[in-house]
Scaffold this active site. Structure first.
Site, PDB file in Angstrom:
ATOM      1  N   GLU A   1      -3.637   9.374 -11.358  1.00 57.99           N
ATOM      2  CA  GLU A   1      -2.250   8.985 -11.904  1.00 57.99           C
ATOM      3  C   GLU A   1      -2.006  10.035 -12.892  1.00 57.99           C
ATOM      4  OE1 GLU A   1      -1.507   5.198 -13.683  1.00 57.99           O
ATOM      5  OE2 GLU A   1      -3.279   4.901 -14.513  1.00 57.99           O
TER       6      GLU A   1
ATOM      7  N   LYS B   1      -7.464   6.243 -12.898  1.00 56.21           N
ATOM      8  CA  LYS B   1      -6.916   7.214 -14.316  1.00 56.21           C
ATOM      9  C   LYS B   1      -6.591   8.635 -13.780  1.00 56.21           C
ATOM     10  CE  LYS B   1      -5.717   4.716 -16.193  1.00 56.21           C
ATOM     11  NZ  LYS B   1      -5.693   3.260 -16.008  1.00 56.21           N
TER      12      LYS B   1
ATOM     13  N   ARG C   1       9.605   2.863 -18.630  1.00 53.75           N
ATOM     14  CA  ARG C   1      10.137   1.939 -17.359  1.00 53.75           C
ATOM     15  C   ARG C   1      10.147   3.132 -16.251  1.00 53.75           C
ATOM     16  NH1 ARG C   1      10.236  -3.284 -19.090  1.00 53.75           N
ATOM     17  NH2 ARG C   1      11.244  -3.901 -16.853  1.00 53.75           N
TER      18      ARG C   1
ATOM     19  N   LYS D   1       5.936   2.033 -15.967  1.00 57.11           N
ATOM     20  CA  LYS D   1       4.871   1.182 -16.583  1.00 57.11           C
ATOM     21  C   LYS D   1       4.756  -0.377 -16.271  1.00 57.11           C
ATOM     22  CE  LYS D   1       1.777   0.279 -19.954  1.00 57.11           C
ATOM     23  NZ  LYS D   1       0.597   0.863 -19.726  1.00 57.11           N
TER      24      LYS D   1
ATOM     25  N   HIS E   1     -22.406   6.984   4.579  1.00 57.32           N
ATOM     26  CA  HIS E   1     -21.380   6.272   5.718  1.00 57.32           C
ATOM     27  C   HIS E   1     -20.333   7.026   5.664  1.00 57.32           C
ATOM     28  CE1 HIS E   1     -24.702   3.451   6.023  1.00 57.32           C
ATOM     29  NE2 HIS E   1     -24.442   3.073   4.638  1.00 57.32           N
TER      30      HIS E   1
ATOM     31  N   ASN F   1      18.382  -3.329 -13.042  1.00 55.70           N
ATOM     32  CA  ASN F   1      17.088  -3.101 -13.011  1.00 55.70           C
ATOM     33  C   ASN F   1      16.668  -4.075 -11.580  1.00 55.70           C
ATOM     34  OD1 ASN F   1      14.184  -2.920 -13.144  1.00 55.70           O
ATOM     35  ND2 ASN F   1      14.374  -4.240 -14.902  1.00 55.70           N
ATOM     36  N   GLY F   2      16.011  -3.640 -10.742  1.00 61.64           N
ATOM     37  CA  GLY F   2      15.632  -4.789  -9.765  1.00 61.64           C
ATOM     38  C   GLY F   2      15.909  -4.148  -8.185  1.00 61.64           C
TER      39      GLY F   2
ATOM     40  N   TRP G   1      13.896   4.290 -12.459  1.00 63.75           N
ATOM     41  CA  TRP G   1      12.682   4.652 -11.377  1.00 63.75           C
ATOM     42  C   TRP G   1      13.276   4.184  -9.996  1.00 63.75           C
ATOM     43  CZ3 TRP G   1       9.892   1.809  -7.819  1.00 63.75           C
ATOM     44  CH2 TRP G   1       8.594   2.543  -7.537  1.00 63.75           C
TER      45      TRP G   1
ATOM     46  N   CYS H   1      12.809   0.664 -14.449  1.00 61.01           N
ATOM     47  CA  CYS H   1      14.169   0.888 -14.907  1.00 61.01           C
ATOM     48  C   CYS H   1      14.552   0.322 -16.279  1.00 61.01           C
ATOM     49  CB  CYS H   1      15.339   0.464 -14.041  1.00 61.01           C
ATOM     50  SG  CYS H   1      15.439   1.184 -12.448  1.00 61.01           S
TER      51      CYS H   1
ATOM     52  N   GLU I   1     -11.700   2.323 -11.568  1.00 60.95           N
ATOM     53  CA  GLU I   1     -10.573   2.372 -12.623  1.00 60.95           C
ATOM     54  C   GLU I   1     -10.663   4.016 -13.047  1.00 60.95           C
ATOM     55  OE1 GLU I   1      -8.222   0.979 -13.640  1.00 60.95           O
ATOM     56  OE2 GLU I   1      -8.008   1.874 -15.560  1.00 60.95           O
TER      57      GLU I   1
END
Ligand code: M6R
Length: 607
Positions: free
Chosen positions: A487, A484, A27, A602, A503, A100-101, A74, A2, A480
């Site tokens: 997302e 990428k 954000r 982010k 396996h 925010n929170g 968000w 946010c 990684e």
């Protein structure tokens, strides 16, 4: 998570708020809203989606208002919708709040407020703040905000206005970032310094349970008891245009291309008179030599940087190293002794789980060392020492250049630990340092011709799933790379240590299923080759990342993406760049918003 902005001053507020809000869109971008102080009370507009929708919908708002707050969301409590968008208001519409929170005890507060006659209009936790302020308001917004905060449990960055106090914004924080500054034309507040830095380079980073009152004339600060305080000021020393996209199609590509510079800047000043120097560690050589266990704590991409560090620290310094995701570490009972070094890795320096984990580790007696990209961030401030990764502002939600900065910084740390344990001598360290520095030029080489990467991406763009396989350090590169891809392109991607394929995961393969194999030169190259063969035999489409000069790999792979020859320890730095470009190219082919993927933000400042 946010974005919050506020402005009160001499100039019309609306455009200032929108400009600054847009800088915080990384954000969160589920919905956005604005509240302006006008002669007729508070004017509020909220819209689903990005700030651009809000700007359009606000065309008729008061252009003369010089005080307002705004928010880009968000979603945590309550799905993305106009009703759940901030600012939230009290029953009498006189209080407006952006938050925010998470207010953890919101359900209980809401129940009480409803019993007292308050009517709620959203599903959010934030709305309780507006009603609490309304409840405690006796003609002084700051006192009402202090009373409201006393009832709240959780994390919050808050900006609050009251219709009866024109020109006033009250600000409060606990565990969510809040930055305040006074420019020539008025006072600014935001949840990230980039939204304040255009107005002033002299900013205040509010601490927990500190409050601020902003008016056109200036700003004042107090603690929870209302006593005046003089908070610490911080100087912003980077350039504004570093946060501009320029002619690049997206921030992600711009940031990928900045990586050679990141390597060079991160290494600058680290070799002094032939000796490795990380003064920020604030540990004497004896203290360093005393370390017998390392924990790397991080989330997401930063966690993957930690996996690479484990390999290097154990190989070079022979110190047992655990890498843990912060959200697990904080609820475990890890073995920490005074000789344990905890390394917290975080681009933003404000990830809630990582922050909570280091607080816990310090209570347990560990030395905590932060590796972060954001100067003055919470994790930087709460660590015993900190290395800044020199990536500069990273705007794209998908981490790229900050990852490379983290890997280079962690590599330096591994070398330093090895030096202090007498496992590597000065000559060996110098050779490693020189080769590490060479990776900057190798990344440039990769970036100079990306045709093969784009062709491979074009061929895989329609896939629904992909597997990434590699052995040793190559498997960490795969974790990684897969993150990428999923997302930013929404292709389901999983990474496996190549030896694990038989396996279970090999059952997924069918004709044309993409398998991205990192098969660079290493002592276990042949083993990876066998795993590639096994995949190929089941019809998989093989995209191999291999070392220049490898004349075998072409027999097995449909696409070969070459990287320059490099020591295996430094291969993650160059091979990761290839996989970043590959993921981005697929996302572009699929028409995805590369910089702002759905559901993500982010900075993750909530648990
Ligand atoms: O700011 P941090 O490094 O603590 O953030 C951790 C993760 O949220 C972050 O790396 C995330 O996984 C990125 N979107 C990955 O590209």
């Amino acid at each position: 998570m946010c974005g919050i902005v506020g402005y009160t001053g001499k100039n019309p507020a609306k455009d200032i708020l929108f400009r600054n809000l847009q800088k915080l869109e990384y954000r969160g971008y589920d919905s956005a809203g604005i509240a302006l102080q006008t002669a007729d009370g508070l004017q509020v507009v909220r819209r689903l989606g990005k700030v651009a929708n809000l700007v359009q919908a606000s065309a008729d708002t008061d252009p003369t208002s010089t005080c307002g707050i705004a928010h880009t969301r968000w979603a945590t409590h309550g799905r993305p919708s106009e009703a759940n968008a901030h600012p939230h208001r009290s029953c009498d519409n006189k209080v407006a709040v952006c938050h925010n929170g998470i207010v953890e005890n919101y359900a209980e507060l809401r129940e009480r407020l409803v019993a007292e006659g308050h009517t709620f209009r959203s599903e959010t936790d934030t709305e309780v703040v507006a009603h609490l302020v309304e409840k405690y308001y006796r003609g002084d917004l700051l006192s009402a905000a202090r009373a409201a905060v006393r009832e709240m449990i959780g994390a919050f960055g808050l900006v609050i206005m009251h219709a009866d106090e024109p020109g006033t914004i009250v600000v409060a924080r606990k565990d969510s970032p809040i930055v305040i500054g006074q420019g020539k034309d008025g006072c600014y507040v935001a949840s990230d310094v980039i939204a304040v830095a255009e107005a002033t380079r002299d900013v205040v980073v509010l601490e927990d349970y500190q409050f601020a009152k902003l008016t056109p004339e200036g700003m004042s600060f107090c603690n929870g008891d209302g006593q005046t305080i003089e908070p610490e000021h911080m100087r912003v020393d980077w350039e504004i245009d570093e946060t501009e996209r320029g002619n690049w199609p997206d921030f992600m590509l711009k940031e990928i291309h900045e990586q050679p510079r990141v390597v060079r800047d991160t290494l600058k000043g680290r070799m002094v008179n032939g000796l490795l120097s990380i003064d920020e560690l604030e540990l004497t050589p004896d203290e360093l030599g005393f370390i017998d266990r390392v924990y790397v704590i991080a989330c997401g991409t930063s966690y993957h940087a930690g996996l690479i560090a484990k390999d290097l620290i154990e190989n070079w310094a022979r110190i047992p190293t655990e890498v843990e995701v912060a959200s697990e570490f904080r609820y475990r009972n890890p073995i920490i002794t005074p000789s344990t070094l905890v390394v917290a890795v975080s681009q933003s320096g404000e990830t809630a789980d990582t922050l909570a984990a280091i607080r816990d580790a310090r209570i347990r007696g560990a030395k905590v060392f932060g590796i972060t990209n954001v100067i003055g961030s919470r994790i930087a401030r709460e660590s015993d020492g900190v290395i800044y990764t020199k990536a500069k502002k990273e705007v794209a939600v998908a981490s790229t250049k900050s990852f490379i900065g983290q890997v280079v910084s962690l590599t330096l740390l591994a070398m330093l630990l090895a030096q202090s344990k007498n496992r590597l001598n000065t000559a060996q360290i110098r050779v490693l340092f020189r080769e590490l520095a060479d990776t900057a030029g190798q990344i440039e080489e990769i970036l100079s011709d990306t045709k093969a990467i784009e062709a491979a991406a074009h061929d895989c763009a329609d896939a629904q799933s992909a597997l990434y396989i590699g052995r040793g350090l190559a498997s960490t590169v795969c974790y990684e790379g897969a993150l990428k891809l999923k997302e930013i392109s929404y292709v389901h991607a999983e990474a496996y240590a190549a030896g694990e394929m038989k396996h279970g995961p090999i059952a997924l393969l069918h004709e044309g299923f993409p398998v991205v194999a990192v098969a660079t030169q290493s002592p276990i190259y042949d083993k990876t080759l066998s795993n590639i063969e096994e995949s190929k035999a089941r019809g998989a489409k093989i995209v191999a990342v291999a070392t220049e000069g490898d004349d075998q790999i072409g027999k097995y792979a449909d696409h070969v993406l070459f990287i320059p020859k490099v020591r295996d320890a430094f291969m993650p730095i160059t091979a990761s760049v290839v996989l970043q470009l590959f993921a981005r190219a697929i996302a572009v082919e699929r028409g995805c918003d590369v910089d702002q993927p759905r559901n993500l933000a982010k900075s993750v400042t909530v648990e």
